[in-house]
Design an enzyme around this catalytic site. Structure first.
Site, PDB file in Angstrom:
ATOM      1  N   CYS A  27       0.845  -1.199   0.000  1.00  0.00           N
ATOM      2  CA  CYS A  27       0.000   0.000   0.000  1.00  0.00           C
ATOM      3  C   CYS A  27       0.874   1.241   0.000  1.00  0.00           C
ATOM      4  O   CYS A  27       2.093   1.160   0.117  1.00  0.00           O
ATOM      5  CB  CYS A  27      -0.939   0.003   1.205  1.00  0.00           C
ATOM      6  SG  CYS A  27      -0.054   0.087   2.780  1.00  0.00           S
ATOM      7  N   CYS A  30       3.339   1.763   2.817  1.00  0.00           N
ATOM      8  CA  CYS A  30       4.635   1.078   2.704  1.00  0.00           C
ATOM      9  C   CYS A  30       5.651   1.996   2.024  1.00  0.00           C
ATOM     10  O   CYS A  30       6.803   2.103   2.455  1.00  0.00           O
ATOM     11  CB  CYS A  30       4.497  -0.208   1.899  1.00  0.00           C
ATOM     12  SG  CYS A  30       3.342  -1.410   2.585  1.00  0.00           S
ATOM     13  N   ASP A 445      -6.510  17.653 -26.006  1.00  0.00           N
ATOM     14  CA  ASP A 445      -5.557  17.859 -27.092  1.00  0.00           C
ATOM     15  C   ASP A 445      -6.365  17.925 -28.391  1.00  0.00           C
ATOM     16  O   ASP A 445      -7.452  17.346 -28.483  1.00  0.00           O
ATOM     17  CB  ASP A 445      -4.580  16.685 -27.143  1.00  0.00           C
ATOM     18  CG  ASP A 445      -3.638  16.770 -28.332  1.00  0.00           C
ATOM     19  OD1 ASP A 445      -3.001  17.811 -28.505  1.00  0.00           O
ATOM     20  OD2 ASP A 445      -3.573  15.794 -29.104  1.00  0.00           O
ATOM     21  N   ASP A 642      -3.683  11.837 -27.254  1.00  0.00           N
ATOM     22  CA  ASP A 642      -3.358  10.579 -27.926  1.00  0.00           C
ATOM     23  C   ASP A 642      -1.917  10.498 -28.382  1.00  0.00           C
ATOM     24  O   ASP A 642      -1.492   9.479 -28.900  1.00  0.00           O
ATOM     25  CB  ASP A 642      -4.260  10.383 -29.157  1.00  0.00           C
ATOM     26  CG  ASP A 642      -3.827  11.248 -30.331  1.00  0.00           C
ATOM     27  OD1 ASP A 642      -3.403  12.402 -30.089  1.00  0.00           O
ATOM     28  OD2 ASP A 642      -3.895  10.775 -31.476  1.00  0.00           O
ATOM     29  N   ASP A 646       1.669  14.302 -25.379  1.00  0.00           N
ATOM     30  CA  ASP A 646       0.676  14.470 -24.308  1.00  0.00           C
ATOM     31  C   ASP A 646       1.070  13.719 -23.039  1.00  0.00           C
ATOM     32  O   ASP A 646       0.463  13.934 -21.988  1.00  0.00           O
ATOM     33  CB  ASP A 646      -0.695  13.961 -24.776  1.00  0.00           C
ATOM     34  CG  ASP A 646      -1.184  14.676 -26.022  1.00  0.00           C
ATOM     35  OD1 ASP A 646      -1.000  15.901 -26.101  1.00  0.00           O
ATOM     36  OD2 ASP A 646      -1.732  14.017 -26.918  1.00  0.00           O
TER      37      ASP A 646
END
Length: 749
Positions: A27, A30, A445, A642, A646
């Site tokens: 987690c 940790c 975008d 995409d 980006d």
């Protein structure tokens, strides 16, 4: 000016970076524990642990601390650190972990099912169900429950120990405490039954099934969580794969092919048509068009000539270039993007699970109540009756056992993400499904996201017969390798027009093309080309400018020295973009478009889809900065893109969304992938997140309702442990059934 090295300590002057692969983290706590532990070591300047990537980056002074010292420190904290080396290949530890968890889950389920079968014997209304006497034997139940408790459930004990050692409480503490109470009380009853003579028909009411089933159900939730976890680290590797492996440099008057790592600043580099540009540089001579889409996301190639900048990993299309290397290695544009992605991913704070927050308060309260009840019964209500006092204390721990609480979040996330996947939305983890419902700003975008990302023939203005005009234009452009030419030819062929072969063809860099078709001389290109040929096209200039104002690339054509018409190409808007933007605005979400394209083109596209706010001419590395500006204003930002350019912004945003038709890097860097490749997935994702969060809150309320009502009842001695176990089992069923409603959830698209 060089610094005075005498005034700087050796430790400061010789700082190095160590990178580790970490094992054993379960987690975010940790990761924080390791980070704090290493940061306190003498000689460590800074430490950053990335839970998602399971890595640590440590800046240290070699004279004061060694890599081995840091590894030992991590081991003392209960984890394992493996030093990373340059060129290390990615391992399959995540797949191994999934296989290990799945194996434990199956084993736990097989051992728990007979115990569950035996549990129905506690109910009078289930007397008609056949239960073998063997399953009612306490020793058989002990044999079935023990491996579940101590082998399969070992991780919960380890996690609980680490949490308690660091003065905190989490779900592991609740699981270990609740299951241990039920298990050891059952062991006590088994021994008591055995010493008093035994007998299948007089077996005591045991609670082995409570502990075993609880562990099985929690394992199921953890397995699904691990299954959903994204492959964030793959984004960096995919970016690195873009780099060219070799370069042709001129040294001592000779051309030499060398590994790209050996290119130094100032080297003269040669790039032929179709080759990948190895490093950043400045063009000395030659003209070409360079495909920079892997860095800028823009589909149209960029013309390059002497004095222009070129970037490593981009592709030289149709001309030879000679350039001087200006940025190599870690200074290159691609390396900077990789670094921004790493930093953005590392800076993301893991979302604290709602159930963990509750359990952090819940555990000490429950333990205190159980202890108080034990004391009250043993010393006051039933003086000296250990069995009665212990039974009531155990009943409190069992009714408070976090079965439903542990399932509340994972089951909803599992059902919600499963339904989202059916709708073409892939959440890479429960934390992203949780975060998406908070989105109030969506940054889009342009190229490949709002638009198709590929130029198309959009307009034809012929001075004479249109079919004949297109036939000649198509024949001329057919010989060109330029993407705009390919778009024109594809558009003409779609209209069913046959194209003859060109007798001759010549590309005119910066101007256009010329060809001879069936004895006719054809020129296609810019206004400057027409003027250089003394072709009178002035009557078409107004139409040309109107097309350019719409964000289109328009070209003039002449046949045998006379103006013949205009063809225009553009990156067209996706059919669903306008409706998706309208739906986002209905949901009260601000929509912003961001692009590296010029403002005129950007405004034209934005007007078509109904976006009011546009940020144009934004460089790749600036997109992440624009996202941070919005976050500084208190906005919860989703970035949708995409392209590789980006990736930094996707990682920086509160939620990064990649359209499925984009690059692998964008999808790997993002938190959510929209597989349909259109914008309608954005409101769908937000809507599914809202439904899932509402479901989680219902589950938490339902689960805690059992505890709130059951604990006081158990404390006053009116709730037997087996009834408490049954109540917790029922609460789990209720939570799961409620979560399963998400599988039928509907969205508007």
């Amino acid at each position: 000016m060089e610094p005075n090295m005498d005034s700087i300590s050796a430790a400061d002057a010789e700082k190095e970076i160590a990178r580790f692969k970490l094992e054993g983290m379960t987690c975010a706590a940790c990761a924080n524990r390791i980070e704090k532990g290493i940061s306190k070591m003498p000689g460590v300047a800074s430490a950053s642990v990335n839970f998602a990537m399971e890595t640590a980056r440590i800046e240290y002074a070699p004279g004061a601390v060694s890599v081995a010292d840091m590894q030992r420190k991590v081991e003392q904290l209960g984890y394992k650190a493996v030093a990373e080396r340059e060129g290390d290949k990615p391992d399959d530890r995540r797949d191994k972990e999934l296989r290990r968890q799945k194996g434990k889950l199956i084993a736990s389920a097989l051992l728990s099912l007979p115990l569950l079968w035996s549990m129905v014997a506690h109910f009078s209304f289930t007397s008609w169900i056949y239960i073998p006497d063997l399953l009612m034997n306490p020793w058989v139940q002990l044999v079935l429950a023990t491996p579940v408790q101590f082998y399969i459930g070992k991780a919960f004990y380890v996690g609980a120990y680490k949490a308690l050692r660091n003065k905190s409480a989490n779900m592991d503490v609740l699981v270990a405490l609740g299951t241990s109470a039920a298990y050891f009380y059952s062991v006590y009853l088994t021994i008591d039954w055995s010493t008093s003579g035994g007998g299948a028909h007089h077996a005591p009411s045991l609670y082995f099934e409570t502990s075993a089933i609880l562990i099985t159900l929690v394992l199921l939730g953890k397995w699904f969580e691990t299954l959903a976890k994204g492959r964030t680290s793959e984004a960096i590797r995919s970016l690195m794969k873009l780099r060219a492996k070799t370069a042709v440099v001129v040294r001592d008057g000779e051309e030499r092919q060398v590994p790209v790592e050996e290119v130094v600043r100032g080297d003269i580099v040669l790039v032929r048509p179709g080759e990948k540009i190895p490093v950043d540089g400045e063009v000395l001579d030659g003209e070409s068009a360079v495909d920079e889409s892997m860095l800028t996301g823009e589909s149209l190639p960029v013309a390059k000539k002497a004095g222009d900048a070129v970037f490593g990993a981009t592709i030289n299309k149709n001309g030879a270039l000679r350039f001087r290397a200006t940025k190599v290695g870690k200074d290159s544009a691609l390396a900077q993007i990789i670094r921004v992605v790493e930093e953005a991913q590392g800076s993301k704070a893991p979302i604290q699970r709602i159930a963990d927050v509750i359990s952090g308060i819940f555990v000490p309260i429950v333990v205190a109540i159980a202890a108080a009840a034990f004391v009250a019964w043993y010393f006051f209500a039933a003086p000296g009756d250990l069995s009665e006092a212990l039974e009531n204390a155990i009943a409190i721990l069992v009714i408070a056992c976090p079965c439903a609480l542990g399932l509340a979040t994972p089951t909803s996330i599992m059902a919600g993400s499963g339904r989202a996947a059916e709708l073409g939305i892939l959440f890479k983890g429960g934390e992203h499904l949780e975060q998406t419902h908070k989105i109030d700003t969506v940054v889009l975008d342009k190229t490949g996201t709002v638009t198709k990302g590929k130029p198309e023939l959009t307009d034809v203005r012929a001075a004479g017969d249109e079919t004949e005009f297109l036939r000649l234009v198509g024949a001329a452009e057919k010989a060109s390798e330029h993407p705009l030419a390919e778009a024109i030819v594809a558009g003409i062929r779609e209209r069913g027009i046959g194209l003859p072969e060109a007798a001759s063809f010549e590309a005119l860099p910066g101007f256009g093309v010329k060809a001879v078709i069936e004895g006719k001389r054809i020129w296609i290109g810019t206004r400057r080309l027409m003027e250089s040929l003394n072709v009178d096209a002035s009557g078409a200039y107004e139409e040309l400018e109107a097309l350019e104002r719409q964000g289109k690339t328009a070209m003039l054509a002449a046949v045998d020295g006379r103006f013949a018409g205009i063809v225009a190409v553009a990156d067209t808007v996706k059919e669903t973009s306008k409706a998706a933007v309208a739906r986002l605005r209905e949901m009260g979400i601000q929509v912003i478009m961001i692009t590296g394209d010029n403002e005129r083109t950007a405004k034209a596209i934005a007007d078509q889809v109904g976006i009011a706010e546009v940020r144009a001419e934004v460089l790749p590395e600036q997109k992440a900065a624009e996202v941070r500006k919005l976050q500084a204003l208190g906005r919860t930002v989703a970035m949708v893109g995409d392209g590789i350019n980006d990736a930094p912004a996707l990682a920086t945003a509160n939620v990064g969304m990649a359209v499925g038709t984009g690059t692998d890097v964008a999808m790997e860097a993002a938190d959510v992938t929209l597989m349909r490749g259109d914008l309608s997935g954005i409101p769908d994702a937000i809507e599914m997140s809202r439904k899932t969060m509402r479901n989680i809150k219902q589950n938490l309320f339902w689960a805690l309702g059992y505890n709130t009502l059951g604990i006081p009842v158990a404390a006053i001695g009116l709730l037997a442990p087996w009834v408490a176990g049954a109540a917790m089992a029922l609460s789990s069923v209720s939570v799961v059934l409620n979560a399963l409603r998400l599988q039928r959830a509907k969205v508007r698209s």
